[in-house]
Design a protein around this motif. Structure first.
Motif, PDB file in Angstrom:
ATOM      1  N   ALA A 176       5.744  -5.869   4.271  1.00 52.79           N
ATOM      2  CA  ALA A 176       4.398  -5.658   3.723  1.00 52.79           C
ATOM      3  C   ALA A 176       3.497  -6.849   4.025  1.00 52.79           C
ATOM      4  O   ALA A 176       2.341  -6.680   4.431  1.00 52.79           O
ATOM      5  N   SER A 204       7.834   0.731   1.096  1.00 49.49           N
ATOM      6  CA  SER A 204       8.958   1.514   0.562  1.00 49.49           C
ATOM      7  C   SER A 204       8.711   3.004   0.750  1.00 49.49           C
ATOM      8  O   SER A 204       9.612   3.746   1.160  1.00 49.49           O
ATOM      9  N   ARG A 205       7.500   3.439   0.477  1.00 48.06           N
ATOM     10  CA  ARG A 205       7.149   4.856   0.631  1.00 48.06           C
ATOM     11  C   ARG A 205       7.286   5.288   2.091  1.00 48.06           C
ATOM     12  O   ARG A 205       7.887   6.318   2.401  1.00 48.06           O
ATOM     13  N   HIS A 257      11.391  -5.289   2.219  1.00 45.59           N
ATOM     14  CA  HIS A 257      10.148  -4.517   2.201  1.00 45.59           C
ATOM     15  C   HIS A 257       8.966  -5.434   1.909  1.00 45.59           C
ATOM     16  O   HIS A 257       7.874  -5.238   2.456  1.00 45.59           O
ATOM     17  N   SER A 274      10.853   5.499   3.329  1.00 46.91           N
ATOM     18  CA  SER A 274      11.467   6.727   2.828  1.00 46.91           C
ATOM     19  C   SER A 274      11.086   7.914   3.709  1.00 46.91           C
ATOM     20  O   SER A 274      11.935   8.742   4.062  1.00 46.91           O
ATOM     21  N   THR A 279      -0.214  -4.983   3.840  1.00 46.72           N
ATOM     22  CA  THR A 279      -0.167  -3.926   2.843  1.00 46.72           C
ATOM     23  C   THR A 279       0.676  -4.424   1.675  1.00 46.72           C
ATOM     24  O   THR A 279       0.977  -5.603   1.590  1.00 46.72           O
ATOM     25  N   HIS A 280       1.067  -3.545   0.785  1.00 44.41           N
ATOM     26  CA  HIS A 280       1.889  -3.935  -0.359  1.00 44.41           C
ATOM     27  C   HIS A 280       3.282  -3.326  -0.235  1.00 44.41           C
ATOM     28  O   HIS A 280       3.501  -2.369   0.524  1.00 44.41           O
ATOM     29  N   ARG A 281       4.217  -3.899  -0.961  1.00 45.36           N
ATOM     30  CA  ARG A 281       5.621  -3.491  -0.867  1.00 45.36           C
ATOM     31  C   ARG A 281       5.810  -2.008  -1.147  1.00 45.36           C
ATOM     32  O   ARG A 281       6.606  -1.334  -0.488  1.00 45.36           O
ATOM     33  N   GLU A 282       5.087  -1.469  -2.114  1.00 40.31           N
ATOM     34  CA  GLU A 282       5.244  -0.066  -2.481  1.00 40.31           C
ATOM     35  C   GLU A 282       4.905   0.850  -1.303  1.00 40.31           C
ATOM     36  O   GLU A 282       5.568   1.866  -1.085  1.00 40.31           O
ATOM     37  N   ALA A 283       3.876   0.498  -0.534  1.00 38.25           N
ATOM     38  CA  ALA A 283       3.503   1.313   0.626  1.00 38.25           C
ATOM     39  C   ALA A 283       4.600   1.278   1.683  1.00 38.25           C
ATOM     40  O   ALA A 283       4.918   2.303   2.297  1.00 38.25           O
TER      41      ALA A 283
END
Length: 195
Positions: free
Chosen positions: A151, A162-163, A147, A166, A156-160
């Motif tokens: 990203a 991952s979201r 991820h 999902s 972007t960032h890893r959290e985006a």
């Protein structure tokens, strides 16, 4: 031979030599002031790196790091310039290579400026997907990116990522990235058009 993680070319250095990757894989990358890594792409056997500095005489525009054991041939800038001058077929191939890079960067600037993260992610997955396996009607991404790598590739960032992964997993035939991550191209193409 360059070992994994070893710099082949460092951003900002004054070297002008050109490298031809003979075996292995390397990543073209930059780091922002806050340490965020931006991936420009991976290079493998047959690819050239360092040609921009050899042409314009300016500092390296990005770093290139070996991802795995990588062997590269090094050509000093004066010899590279003679090669370009004396061999029109090579010069034309170089122009095609540079044109391809410009088109790639134009596409990426457009994507980063106009598309939401989900569409950028889907387009990146499609770019990384191998040809479809006719026996299973699936495409594979191998090696599967993390991820974090995705990203860095789509600004972007890893959290985006991952979201969004999902959300994609809930909405269609997508599985968590493992050694090989299957994705169905028509499904992803449909999502890319909708968002």
């Amino acid at each position: 031979m360059y070992t994994p993680g070893e710099l082949i070319v460092a951003h900002g250095e004054s070297g002008r030599d050109v490298f031809f990757i003979l075996e292995g894989r390397a990543r073209v990358t930059l780091f922002s002031e806050n340490g965020r890594e931006i991936f420009y792409g991976d290079r493998g056997p047959g690819d050239i790196i360092g040609e921009v500095s050899a042409i314009d005489g300016k500092a390296r525009s990005a770093s290139v790091v070996a991802l795995e054991p990588t062997r590269a041939a090094r050509l000093p800038a004066p010899a590279f310039r003679r090669l370009v001058t004396d061999h029109p077929d090579f010069s034309w191939a170089l122009l095609e290579h540079l044109s391809s890079g410009i088109r790639h960067m134009t596409d990426r600037v457009y994507e980063f400026s106009t598309l939401v993260v989900r569409r950028r992610l889907i387009l990146e997955l499609l770019r990384r997907a191998d040809d479809r396996d006719e026996s299973t009607s699936r495409v594979f991404i191998d090696p599967a990116p993390t991820h974090f790598e995705l990203a860095a590739s789509i600004s972007t960032h890893r959290e985006a990522v991952s979201r969004e992964m999902s959300v994609l997993a809930k909405g269609g035939p997508h599985r968590e990235m493992r050694t090989q991550a299957p994705a169905v191209r028509p499904y992803c193409s449909g999502i890319a058009r909708r968002r």
